[in-house]
Design an enzyme around this catalytic site. Structure first.
Site, PDB file in Angstrom:
ATOM      1  N   ASP A  25       5.289   4.585  -3.762  1.00  0.00           N
ATOM      2  CA  ASP A  25       4.553   5.106  -4.462  1.00  0.00           C
ATOM      3  C   ASP A  25       4.887   5.822  -4.690  1.00  0.00           C
ATOM      4  O   ASP A  25       5.667   7.231  -3.784  1.00  0.00           O
ATOM      5  CB  ASP A  25       3.326   4.904  -3.587  1.00  0.00           C
ATOM      6  CG  ASP A  25       1.989   5.224  -5.348  1.00  0.00           C
ATOM      7  OD1 ASP A  25       2.531   4.970  -5.651  1.00  0.00           O
ATOM      8  OD2 ASP A  25       1.046   5.202  -4.264  1.00  0.00           O
ATOM      9  N   HIS A  55      11.232   5.410 -12.086  1.00  0.00           N
ATOM     10  CA  HIS A  55      11.611   3.905 -11.862  1.00  0.00           C
ATOM     11  C   HIS A  55      12.661   3.442 -11.603  1.00  0.00           C
ATOM     12  O   HIS A  55      13.116   2.901 -10.560  1.00  0.00           O
ATOM     13  CB  HIS A  55      10.227   3.434 -12.741  1.00  0.00           C
ATOM     14  CG  HIS A  55       9.297   3.058 -12.520  1.00  0.00           C
ATOM     15  ND1 HIS A  55       8.212   3.221 -11.623  1.00  0.00           N
ATOM     16  CD2 HIS A  55       8.374   3.195 -13.807  1.00  0.00           C
ATOM     17  CE1 HIS A  55       6.998   3.230 -12.377  1.00  0.00           C
ATOM     18  NE2 HIS A  55       6.868   3.108 -13.271  1.00  0.00           N
ATOM     19  N   LEU A  89      19.206 -10.324   6.588  1.00  0.00           N
ATOM     20  CA  LEU A  89      17.961  -9.251   6.636  1.00  0.00           C
ATOM     21  C   LEU A  89      16.978 -10.451   5.280  1.00  0.00           C
ATOM     22  O   LEU A  89      17.825 -11.096   3.946  1.00  0.00           O
ATOM     23  CB  LEU A  89      18.020  -8.016   5.391  1.00  0.00           C
ATOM     24  CG  LEU A  89      16.739  -7.985   5.096  1.00  0.00           C
ATOM     25  CD1 LEU A  89      15.851  -6.854   6.259  1.00  0.00           C
ATOM     26  CD2 LEU A  89      17.670  -6.064   4.661  1.00  0.00           C
TER      27      LEU A  89
HETATM   28  C1  IPE Z   1       0.644   0.481  -5.660  1.00  0.00           C
HETATM   29  O1  IPE Z   1       1.026   1.710  -5.792  1.00  0.00           O
HETATM   30  C2  IPE Z   1       1.127  -0.586  -6.315  1.00  0.00           C
HETATM   31  C3  IPE Z   1       3.344  -0.390  -6.025  1.00  0.00           C
HETATM   32  C4  IPE Z   1       3.930   0.943  -5.633  1.00  0.00           C
HETATM   33  C5  IPE Z   1       3.990  -1.498  -6.544  1.00  0.00           C
HETATM   34  P1  IPE Z   1      -0.281   2.245  -7.382  1.00  0.00           P
HETATM   35  O2  IPE Z   1       0.246   3.026  -8.183  1.00  0.00           O
HETATM   36  O3  IPE Z   1      -0.363   1.212  -8.298  1.00  0.00           O
HETATM   37  O4  IPE Z   1      -1.502   2.201  -6.868  1.00  0.00           O
HETATM   38  P2  IPE Z   1      -2.944   2.773  -7.304  1.00  0.00           P
HETATM   39  O5  IPE Z   1      -3.479   2.847  -8.679  1.00  0.00           O
HETATM   40  O6  IPE Z   1      -2.572   4.155  -6.864  1.00  0.00           O
HETATM   41  O7  IPE Z   1      -3.913   2.275  -5.719  1.00  0.00           O
HETATM   42  C1  IPE Z   2       5.292   3.262  -8.118  1.00  0.00           C
HETATM   43  O1  IPE Z   2       5.344   4.611  -8.489  1.00  0.00           O
HETATM   44  C2  IPE Z   2       5.792   2.060  -8.690  1.00  0.00           C
HETATM   45  C3  IPE Z   2       5.054   0.831  -9.300  1.00  0.00           C
HETATM   46  C4  IPE Z   2       3.760   1.117  -8.978  1.00  0.00           C
HETATM   47  C5  IPE Z   2       5.644   0.400  -9.862  1.00  0.00           C
HETATM   48  P1  IPE Z   2       4.083   4.855  -9.425  1.00  0.00           P
HETATM   49  O2  IPE Z   2       4.519   4.505 -10.845  1.00  0.00           O
HETATM   50  O3  IPE Z   2       2.414   4.055  -8.816  1.00  0.00           O
HETATM   51  O4  IPE Z   2       4.468   6.274  -9.305  1.00  0.00           O
HETATM   52  P2  IPE Z   2       2.700   7.612  -9.464  1.00  0.00           P
HETATM   53  O5  IPE Z   2       2.115   7.035  -8.023  1.00  0.00           O
HETATM   54  O6  IPE Z   2       2.062   7.299 -10.365  1.00  0.00           O
HETATM   55  O7  IPE Z   2       3.653   8.745  -9.304  1.00  0.00           O
HETATM   56 MG    MG Z   3       1.289   5.185  -7.816  1.00  0.00          MG
END
Ligand code: IPE
Ligand code: IPE
Ligand code: MG
Length: 224
Positions: A12, A29, A123
Site C-alpha cells: 500500500d 503503481h 518460490l
Molecule cells: C489494499 O489497499 C489493497 C491493495 C494494496 C491492493 P487499499 O488502499 O485499497 O486499502 P484501503 O482502501 O485504504 O483500506
Molecule cells: C496500493 O497503493 C496499490 C493498489 C491498491 C492497487 P494505493 O493506490 O492504495 O496507494 P495509496 O494508499 O492511495 O497511497
Molecule cells: Mg491505499
C-alpha cells in the site's frame, strides 16, 4: 528461532508516494511493481518458499476508471514480458481472487499462469488480484454445500483459494494504515503483523531484512 515459510504483503502507498513526487497515481503503481524484483531476490536468498501479494482488491473497483485501466495494463505487460524469465528462475506464479469483471486478455493470462505448475519451484507466488477475503469465504461455504461435504475446518480450508499454501507466518502492510482491507481474514489467525510507515515504492531490501530478523526472535504461542 522462527522460520518463515510464507510471507504475505499488502503493498500500500503507491498513490501517496506518487503524489509526494508530483506524479500521477499510475506512475506510483509502475514504481510499485518495479519494487517487487528486489523483494523477490531477498526471499529467494532467505529460502522463503511462499509469497502472497495483494495487488488489487475487489473493492478497488471503486477507483476511477482511468486508474483501474492503468493497473490492468501494467499487470498485463508484466505477465506477458516475464513468463519465460520466471519459468527459468523456477518462480511459480498463480492467482487468487474473483474471476468476474476482469478483461478477457487478463483472464487468459491468469489461466496460462495458473495452469503452468511445476514441482521444483524455488518460490511460489500467489497474486491476490480482484481479491476479497469475504468473497473467498462465502465461495468456500457454497462449494461445501454444493459438493455435500461435511462442514468442518479441514474441508473448509480445502475449499479456500489458498488451499495450496500454508497460512502466512508474517504479514507486512506498508503505507502506515493499520488495517487488513479484506485480505486473508481466515488465514492470518496466528500470523505476525507488521505495519510499516514507509510507502510501498520506497520499501527496500533492508526494510524487509529488518522485519525478517525481528520475526525470527518472536515467541509464537498459539494459545499455549
Ligand atoms: C489494499 O489497499 C489493497 C491493495 C494494496 C491492493 P487499499 O488502499 O485499497 O486499502 P484501503 O482502501 O485504504 O483500506
Ligand atoms: C496500493 O497503493 C496499490 C493498489 C491498491 C492497487 P494505493 O493506490 O492504495 O496507494 P495509496 O494508499 O492511495 O497511497
Ligand atoms: Mg491505499
Amino acid at each position: 528461532m522462527n522460520k518463515v515459510r510464507h510471507l504475505a504483503i499488502i503493498m500500500d502507498g503507491n498513490g501517496r508516494w506518487a503524489k509526494s513526487k508530483g506524479r500521477t497515481r499510475s506512475f506510483g503503481h509502475k514504481q510499485g511493481l518495479k519494487n517487487l524484483d528486489k523483494i523477490i531476490r531477498v526471499l529467494i536468498k532467505n529460502n522463503i518458499k511462499y509469497l502472497t501479494l495483494y495487488t488489487f482488491s475487489y473493492d478497488n473497483w471503486k477507483r476511477p476508471k482511468k486508474e483501474i485501466t492503468n493497473i490492468f495494463i501494467l499487470l498485463e505487460n508484466y505477465l506477458k514480458k516475464n513468463f519465460n524469465d520466471l519459468k527459468k528462475k523456477n518462480i511459480n506464479v498463480s492467482f487468487i481472487g474473483e474471476n468476474n469483471k476482469l478483461p478477457q486478455s487478463i483472464r487468459k493470462l491468469i489461466k496460462l499462469y495458473n495452469n503452468n505448475k511445476f514441482n521444483k519451484s524455488k518460490l511460489r507466488i500467489n497474486v491476490a488480484f480482484n481479491y476479497s477475503s469475504k468473497k473467498e469465504i462465502m465461495n468456500a461455504i457454497r462449494l461445501l454445500f454444493r459438493e455435500k461435504k461435511k462442514i468442518n475446518e479441514v474441508n473448509f480450508v480445502k475449499s479456500l483459494y489458498t488451499r495450496n499454501f500454508p497460512d502466512p507466518d508474517l504479514l507486512i502492510r506498508t503505507g502506515g494504515r493499520k488495517r487488513l482491507s479484506d485480505f486473508l481474514l481466515w488465514q492470518i489467525s496466528y500470523t505476525e503483523l507488521y505495519f510499516i510507515d514507509k510507502l510501498w515504492p520506497e520499501f527496500n531490501e533492508n526494510d524487509l531484512v529488518k522485519v525478517l530478523k525481528n520475526f525470527k526472535l518472536i515467541k509464537r504461542n498459539y494459545g499455549k
